[in-house]
Design a protein around this motif. Structure first.
Motif, PDB file in Angstrom:
ATOM      1  N   ALA A   3       0.832  -1.209   0.000  1.00 13.19           N
ATOM      2  CA  ALA A   3       0.000   0.000   0.000  1.00 13.19           C
ATOM      3  C   ALA A   3       0.862   1.253   0.000  1.00 13.19           C
ATOM      4  N   THR A   4       2.036   1.175   0.629  1.00 19.90           N
ATOM      5  CA  THR A   4       2.907   2.360   0.681  1.00 19.90           C
ATOM      6  C   THR A   4       3.358   2.787  -0.712  1.00 19.90           C
ATOM      7  N   SER A   5       3.478   1.842  -1.633  1.00 15.74           N
ATOM      8  CA  SER A   5       3.905   2.203  -2.987  1.00 15.74           C
ATOM      9  C   SER A   5       2.821   2.983  -3.721  1.00 15.74           C
ATOM     10  N   LEU A   6       1.557   2.788  -3.333  1.00 13.97           N
ATOM     11  CA  LEU A   6       0.464   3.526  -3.965  1.00 13.97           C
ATOM     12  C   LEU A   6       0.509   4.993  -3.565  1.00 13.97           C
ATOM     13  N   TYR A   7       0.983   5.261  -2.358  1.00 12.60           N
ATOM     14  CA  TYR A   7       0.999   6.636  -1.864  1.00 12.60           C
ATOM     15  C   TYR A   7       2.033   7.511  -2.579  1.00 12.60           C
ATOM     16  N   ARG A   8       2.879   6.907  -3.370  1.00 15.22           N
ATOM     17  CA  ARG A   8       3.794   7.714  -4.188  1.00 15.22           C
ATOM     18  C   ARG A   8       3.046   8.361  -5.350  1.00 15.22           C
ATOM     19  N   HIS A   9       1.854   7.841  -5.671  1.00 15.15           N
ATOM     20  CA  HIS A   9       1.078   8.331  -6.811  1.00 15.15           C
ATOM     21  C   HIS A   9      -0.166   9.102  -6.385  1.00 15.15           C
ATOM     22  N   VAL A  10      -0.767   8.713  -5.264  1.00 15.17           N
ATOM     23  CA  VAL A  10      -1.965   9.395  -4.750  1.00 15.17           C
ATOM     24  C   VAL A  10      -1.810   9.564  -3.247  1.00 15.17           C
ATOM     25  N   ALA A  11      -2.275  10.689  -2.745  1.00 17.13           N
ATOM     26  CA  ALA A  11      -2.085  10.981  -1.327  1.00 17.13           C
ATOM     27  C   ALA A  11      -3.019  10.182  -0.434  1.00 17.13           C
ATOM     28  N   ASN A  12      -4.221   9.876  -0.934  1.00 14.54           N
ATOM     29  CA  ASN A  12      -5.210   9.197  -0.095  1.00 14.54           C
ATOM     30  C   ASN A  12      -6.331   8.646  -0.981  1.00 14.54           C
ATOM     31  N   LYS A  13      -7.306   8.032  -0.337  1.00  9.95           N
ATOM     32  CA  LYS A  13      -8.430   7.437  -1.059  1.00  9.95           C
ATOM     33  C   LYS A  13      -9.239   8.487  -1.813  1.00  9.95           C
ATOM     34  N   ASP A  14      -9.397   9.670  -1.225  1.00 10.76           N
ATOM     35  CA  ASP A  14     -10.171  10.723  -1.895  1.00 10.76           C
ATOM     36  C   ASP A  14      -9.544  11.115  -3.227  1.00 10.76           C
ATOM     37  N   GLU A  15      -8.218  11.241  -3.247  1.00 10.38           N
ATOM     38  CA  GLU A  15      -7.547  11.563  -4.506  1.00 10.38           C
ATOM     39  C   GLU A  15      -7.713  10.437  -5.517  1.00 10.38           C
TER      40      GLU A  15
END
Length: 241
Positions: free
Chosen positions: A57-69
């Protein structure tokens, strides 16, 4: 910085990070849409999405800040399914607006989670595909003859009707899907209950009986087209006034 002065965060207002890994934002958004379509917005989480993508999941945060984004990106990607007219023509505007509205409804029913996102008061979608659709609709109302201060209102009236109807249909179809029945089966099972409840209400019985042999989807399509025509009739009458 105070809450009043803090700028509204949006995935569209900051640059996309440089690609330094195999996983891309486009892959993340595509997987998110698949998950949203299958399970709805409540089921979406960065952890579950990471599992689907076989990534932390941490790798996803490099592309989007959170679920809303992530949902902002998914909404705009879905808007990209709309086939907008290349140009607006005065004699063609009503037919083109009808087609756009019909496609918007169909898109909303393919992705039922989206209607709650589009229906949130004050939520503005500023992704490129959403902006393209809005600009295209405004162009139609401009060639139709609406003055500049009414084009936004005309577009808002149209989209409020479409999203309102689509939200009701999406909830109805989701209920049927949870039952494990087809729409035809569900309606057939409900009809005896309705007939019994409406036995003292002649007008309700007459309206139901007049269309009882039609496929349920055709009834929904016809009802949508009827309402859309009446909305456009009202807008046309405003032009004539």
């Amino acid at each position: 910085m105070s809450a009043e002065k803090k700028p509204i965060a949006s995935v569209w207002t900051r640059p996309q990070p440089l690609q330094r890994e195999q996983l891309t934002r486009e892959q993340i958004v595509a997987a998110a849409i698949e998950l949203l379509d299958a399970e709805g917005a409540e089921a979406l989480s960065m952890r579950k999405l990471g599992t689907r993508l076989k990534a932390a999941a941490t790798s996803l945060y490099r592309h989007v800040a959170n679920k809303d984004e992530l949902i902002q990106l998914a909404v705009d990607d879905v808007f990209g399914e709309l086939d907008m007219p290349v140009a607006a023509e005065r004699g063609q505007w009503r037919a083109d607006v009808t087609r756009i509205a019909t496609e918007l409804r169909a898109m909303s029913l393919r992705h039922r989670w989206i209607v709650s996102e589009l229906g949130q008061v004050g939520l503005v979608h500023i992704g490129p595909n959403a902006m393209r659709m809005a600009a295209g609709l405004l162009a139609q109302f401009e060639v139709a003859g609406f003055p500049a201060d009414e084009r936004d209102r005309a577009m808002g009236t149209l989209t409020a009707y479409v999203i309102g109807i689509a939200a009701s249909e999406a909830a109805y179809l989701s209920l049927i899907a949870r039952s494990g029945r087809s729409e035809q089966e569900w309606v057939a099972g409900l009809r005896p209950l309705f007939d019994d409840a409406a036995h003292q209400h002649q007008r309700l019985r007459e309206g139901s009986s007049a269309r009882q042999d039609l496929p349920p989807q055709q009834i929904r399509d016809d009802d949508f087209a009827y309402g859309l025509d009446r909305v456009l009739d009202g807008l046309v009458s405003r032009l004539r006034a």
